[in-house]
Structures are given as C-alpha cells and as structure tokens.
Write an enzyme that holds these catalytic residues in place. Structure first.
Site, short mmCIF file in Angstrom:
data_model
loop_
_atom_site.label_atom_id
_atom_site.label_comp_id
_atom_site.label_asym_id
_atom_site.label_seq_id
_atom_site.Cartn_x
_atom_site.Cartn_y
_atom_site.Cartn_z
N HIS A 299 -3.76 -0.84 2.31
CA HIS A 299 -2.91 -1.71 1.50
C HIS A 299 -2.23 -0.96 0.36
CE1 HIS A 299 -4.99 -4.80 3.68
NE2 HIS A 299 -4.34 -5.76 3.09
N GLU B 229 4.90 -6.18 12.75
CA GLU B 229 5.85 -5.44 11.91
C GLU B 229 7.01 -4.84 12.70
OE1 GLU B 229 2.56 -5.37 11.51
OE2 GLU B 229 2.44 -6.33 9.55
N PHE C 66 2.38 -5.19 3.37
CA PHE C 66 1.80 -4.06 2.66
C PHE C 66 2.30 -2.80 3.35
CE2 PHE C 66 -1.12 -7.44 1.58
CZ PHE C 66 -1.41 -7.20 0.24
#
Lengths: 366, 324
Positions: free
Chosen positions: B129, B60, B83
């Site tokens: 999530h 990420e 997510f």
C-alpha cells in the site's frame, strides 16, 4: 470417486461439457444445413463472400512471397481463417471501432486501412498506423485489446453513437487475465462490444486442449454475464450471420456478446521461423483442409453457375497486381527520423527532449 | 483562501475539471458512492452523476484499459488506482499501452489519461500500500510522473495534469493526505508541469527533493539556518526532471544533496545525479550527496518508522557535504 450427499460435482462437470452444436449454415460437404438462413442470401451476396475470401487468400500468398523475398517484417499467416476473419468483419459498419490482434490485418484493411499501410505496419513504420479507419493498430500484447474494447465501447455509448467496438483474440488469448477483465467490465457496464475469439487450435505450438479445461472458449464469457456462441469458423455464411446478429443485438442496447469461431491456421504462427511440423502432423491438419472455407463456398457457387476457375484466376491476378502496387508504394515511403520519434512521444516535448530533437535534427539535415 | 488538506485540495481540483470539461470522467474502485477510500472524490458523484463519476469492478488492468479506450473515443479519463502497489496489476496498460498511444499513431489518435494513485510510507498500512514506485514509472517514455509535496501544488498540478493531452501518472502522498494543510485559493489555478520549484533560497548547499521529503528537507534547512544557507528544490514533476533549475542552483551553491523516499537503486535521485555528473559537474566543489531508502524490499508497517529516511538522515548528509 468421492461421493457427497449434498452436491454432485461430477454431474455439474458433465453439464459443462454438454455444449450446443456450433452454428453452421453450410456443412463441410457444402450441404445447406440451415435452409432459411441460406435463402436469406442473394446470389450477389454469395459471390461477394467468395470474392472476399479469394482476396484474403491472395493477400496471404502474395505477402508470403514478399516475406520470402525479405520484403516484409512481422507477418502472421492467415490461410485457413478466411471465413472467420472475413465473415465477422463484413458485419462491421464504417463507424464501428476495430481492435484487432496481429493476425487480423485483413480485417483492418477491410475496415479502411490500405494494403500499403498494412505492409508498412508489418515492416515497422509509423505511417502504417496513420490509416483513416477507426481502429487500434494490431495489438501485440494478447488480451490488452479486450480491456481496451470495453473502454472504446463505453466511449461510443457515451458519445451516443450508433457504433460498437469489435475486437479479436485467439484461443491462447482467452487464457490472459486481461481477456476476463475486459469482458467482465463490458458486461458490468453493458457497453456495446463484440468479443470475437478465433480459435484456430494453437497458440504458437500449444494446442487448445492445453490452454484450459473449459469445454468451450465461448463459455468464458458466461461468467461475465455475456451471451456467447460457437460458430463453424470455416463457414463464412455462418460467421457473417452470427456476427451480424450479434451486432444488431448489441446496437439495440443489450450489452456485449462473445463469439468463438472454430477455425484453423494452415501455416506457421508467424513468418519468422515457426515450424509447425514440430508440434503437429499432416494427419492433424488434413481434416481441416477438408473443411476449407473457399472449397466449401466455391462448390455452392459452381453448382449455381455463379463461379468458374477462370473467373477466380483472373480475380487472383487482379488482386495480386494491387498488392504489388502497394508494396511499391510502401518502398517509396522515406525512413522514419529519430527527431520525429522524439516529437511524437509527447504532444508537449519535455525540455530534455527538445534538446535531443535539436541534436538529431542537426544530424539529419546533414 | 481557506486552509485545506492535501485531500481537499485534490477534491477541489477534480471538482474544477469535472465542471469545466464535460469530457472528464472519474472512475475506479470505490470512488463513487463511497467517495474513495480516502474521500478524495467525496461528493463528486452526487454533484456530477454516475455517468461522470463511477465505481468499476475490482481489476486494475481493466480500469486502465477502460481509460485507454475512453481516451481514443474522445473522453478525458481520470482513473484512480486505489493504492499504488496495485499498479503492478496494470503495468501493461500504463507502460505498454497508454504511454505509447500518441507515438503509435503519430498523434492521429491519443489517450489523455491522468492516473491518480496514493503512495508513500509512514501510515502503517498493509503490505503493497505504501511503496514508492516512481522509480519504475520514470523509466517509461511517453509518461509524465508528477509528485506534489503540498496541498497548494497538489491542486494546481492536478489541474495541469488533467488538461495535458499527454498521459500523466499523478502520485499522491499518503502521509501528507491529512497531515498537511495549506492556504488554497478558491477556484482555478494551475501549477506548471515539468518545472521544479525553489521552495527556499540559499547560497551554501542545494537539497533536491520531491514528495514528502521536501518537508523533511525544509526542516533541516531551518534547523541549520544559523550555520548554513540551504536552498531547497522541490522537483514537483519527477519525469521529466527540470535540470535547468538544479544546474542554476548548484552553480551558486556548489554543493548538492539529493533526497528521495524510495530505495536508492535506479531511480529519480540517480537520474538527477547522473544529469549533474554529465552536464554540471564542474559547478560542484564536493561529491554529490544522496539520501535514499535502503535497497531492501519495502518494509512491513512497523519497519517504516526507522527505514524511511527523514530529517535526521538528511541533516547528517548535509553536514558531511558542507564539511567536505
């Protein structure tokens, strides 16, 4: 020792430590060890390299003076790293994009920022970041520049530009997850990025051997599928030649490269209170002073009759005069306004910020 | 007009910005061939090619660092964080880098990134999530946080977010993805950033909500309609908060209940309450009511059903404030 008939981990580990010799053109006794590479430089080239290192050391000395006088903000000393910094940055072209770390201010100036801007950056003034150079401001978050370099390189490639991203970190920086992510992204997308690790032996006080069990930092690029190399970071000729070769290779569309320069920080981590005597002795430091990049090239130039002490002294005076002018210019820049800080946070200020801006503008006009 | 899900509304918006602006890029984990794990980017790689819509390695911080770098070289990145819980991996690139770019360079360089990410409870996902993490990001100067409550707004707000030269964190509600359908105009329209929407007018009490809770608030307003006239405000953008719309409403209703799906501590609802307390407290004739999730760690899947505040909790609080 635990033995296995299917795999010999000891042999694999040993192989990791079997490193090629760092690339060198001029050894620490100023002896040419790669004649062909050395002969590719003209006398003018050699003098130019020397001038750049003299400039960087003069900049360091003058900046430390200003720092002692309380006229600087954050400053990360560069003495000892002149070959590594100047050698690599001289391979950059104007259209390339530089992502420096905080010790890479000399490279940022070489790439087009003014010394005044560098001083303003040090003091913490936004005008210091409004340089014409294609560059990020010196990155404080170690590793972030590596992630961003992958993006800059992808952007340059998508623009169809003949330009690459140059980015720097240190030995400590190679421990950051972002360094791996950035190199891995650059490798996966085969974008034009040059990752330079200036291994100066210490991350503040933590020595290189406590950062990692990897025998070299250059190896950290290997897992990303990126060719990497160690170079003698006290030999400006080698640093330049390797950075130039890397840029040529990258521009030709071969994807990213990583270079580890083996160098040394003579001084403190920063001018803000770090005391190196707490973590290293003079005995540790002495061998590195003997490898000094300026002494090394100066001897070659003197032997060729291209350099003299008088010439160097007058150059240093000339450079220092420009730094003194630069700090006067920095002194003349008015302090930043809170209303302007609010204005530059967004292109379109939020409704609440508009009210805050009005409030501060009224205060500031008094 | 066609009935479309929240997901399709987002795909529509992305299709429009890819078509209109050749500098827009969509990238992230599985957004290419797979069309995203929720199919929000379905068909876009086929239509615009791998240069514009592409998969990235699984990291990420790397994804958002890529976005920052692309932004300063003239591109308009629309990265996806698969997510929202995974955005913890990229806090520096969001708060330490992207949100500061314009400020650092006084506008000489900037990075117009729109980060899309799904969040929100009620679909029984694995841990990390579903968390409502807006409370983290509304504290980041230089970043707008947008949380659409319905498909129509999702499309119009996403187009506005991408067109904005300021970085936007665009939070898509997981539960609404497929559970909600709206009549969506074909083609381009925008919904403005920084502006709340009065989704239902009323005179007795104001409910301020955002994201999926707007729909819960509407249920309550509907259920109590014979007893009280309730105004429902959808914040749409949670940073900044459109306080003018809220103040105007409570001047009329004199009562307010602030609803959020996130934990009560240090968040959007607290910010709304503080703004009212500071600048509009005299409009009220009852205490500020708040409905929020408990301050525990976000529950594992089974706990979501009774942990997330819904219409029942809102109704209870609304009655309490009405009867004050």
């Amino acid at each position: 020792m635990a033995q296995s008939s299917v795999v010999d981990f000891d042999a694999i580990k040993k192989n990791l430590a079997d490193l090629p010799k760092p690339i060198q053109i001029l050894d620490e006794n100023s002896k040419v060890v790669d004649k062909e590479a050395f002969d590719s430089f003209s006398d003018d080239d050699l003098v130019e390299f020397m001038k750049k290192m003299v400039w960087e050391r003069a900049l360091h000395e003058q900046t430390m003076n200003f720092s002692r006088q309380g006229r600087m903000g954050f400053y990360a000393p560069t003495e000892g790293e002149e070959a590594s910094e100047m050698g690599t940055v001289l391979a950059m072209k104007k259209q390339d994009y530089l992502l420096p770390a905080y010790r890479d201010v000399p490279q940022l100036i070489q790439h087009g920022a003014t010394v005044t801007e560098a001083y303003l950056w040090s003091r913490g003034h936004v005008v210091g970041n409004k340089y014409e150079a294609r560059a990020m401001m010196p990155q404080i978050i170690i590793g972030a520049a590596y992630d961003e370099a992958a993006g800059v390189a992808m952007g340059l490639k998508k623009n169809g530009e003949e330009a690459i991203a140059f980015t720097y970190t240190g030995d400590g920086g190679t421990s950051q997850g972002d360094s791996y992510e950035g190199m891995n992204f650059a490798g996966a997308f085969q974008v034009p990025a040059l990752f330079i690790v200036q291994n100066n032996g210490f991350a503040i006080s933590t020595p290189r051997n406590k950062q990692t069990a990897a025998p070299s930092l250059a190896q950290k690029a290997v897992a990303a599928g990126i060719p990497s190399v160690q170079v003698d970071g006290m030999d400006i000729l080698a640093c330049y030649k390797v950075a130039k070769a890397a840029r040529d290779y990258i521009i030709a569309g071969n994807g990213p490269v990583m270079i580890e320069t083996l160098t040394y920080r003579y001084g403190a981590h920063s001018s803000a209170g770090d005391d190196p005597s707490r973590y290293r002795t003079e005995e540790d430091t002495k061998p590195w002073h003997e490898k000094d990049p300026l002494i090394r090239l100066r001897k070659v130039l003197e032997d060729k009759g291209l350099w003299s002490d008088e010439q160097e002294d007058s150059l240093v005076d000339e450079y220092k005069a420009t730094f003194k002018d630069a700090i006067k210019e920095a002194d003349a820049v008015p302090v930043d306004k809170v209303s302007d800080m609010l204005k530059r946070t967004f292109e379109i200020p939020t409704p609440e910020m508009r009210k805050e801006i009005e409030k501060f503008e009224a205060k500031e006009s008094n | 007009m066609a009935k479309k899900t929240y997901i399709k509304a987002i795909t529509d918006a992305l299709d429009i910005v890819l078509d209109e602006d050749p500098k827009t890029l969509i990238f992230g984990e599985d957004v290419g061939k797979n069309g995203g794990v929720f199919r929000t980017t379905q068909g876009l790689q086929d239509k615009y090619g791998e240069d514009r819509v592409f998969d990235t390695p699984l990291a990420e911080s790397g994804i958002l660092g890529l976005a920052t770098g692309l932004g300063v070289t003239g591109w308009r990145p629309i990265p996806e964080i698969q997510f929202m819980g995974f955005s913890f991996e990229a806090i520096d690139q969001i708060a330490g880098q992207e949100a500061r770019m314009r400020f650092r360079f006084d506008g000489k360089q900037h990075s117009p990134v729109t980060i899309r990410t799904p969040y929100g409870g009620g679909t029984h996902t694995a841990e990390m999530h579903a968390d409502n993490l807006e409370n983290f990001f509304t504290g980041v100067p230089g970043l707008r946080v947008v949380m659409p409550s319905n498909p129509y707004d999702a499309k119009g707000l996403l187009i506005s977010s991408v067109e904005s030269n300021d970085p936007v964190l665009f939070m898509e509600n997981l539960k609404l993805y497929r559970s909600m359908k709206d009549d969506i105009p074909e083609g381009k329209y925008t919904v403005p950033l920084d502006q709340a929407n009065v989704v239902q007018e009323g005179t007795d009490l104001t409910i301020v909500a955002y994201g999926a809770e707007v729909n819960e608030a509407k249920k309550v307003a509907d259920k109590l309609k014979d007893k009280a006239s309730i105004e429902v405000i959808d914040l749409r953008t949670v940073s900044p908060i459109d306080t003018d719309t809220i103040f105007k409403s409570i001047e009329k209703t004199h009562k307010v209940v602030i609803v959020q799906e996130a934990q009560k501590m240090a968040g959007v609802g607290a910010q709304v309450a503080s703004a009212i307390a500071e600048d509009a407290i005299l409009s009220l004739d009852a205490p500020i009511g708040r409905v929020a999730a408990p301050n525990s760690v976000y529950p594992f899947a089974q706990g979501e059903d009774y942990w997330i505040p819904g219409a029942d909790e809102i109704e209870e609080k609304v009655n309490e404030i009405l009867n004050y």
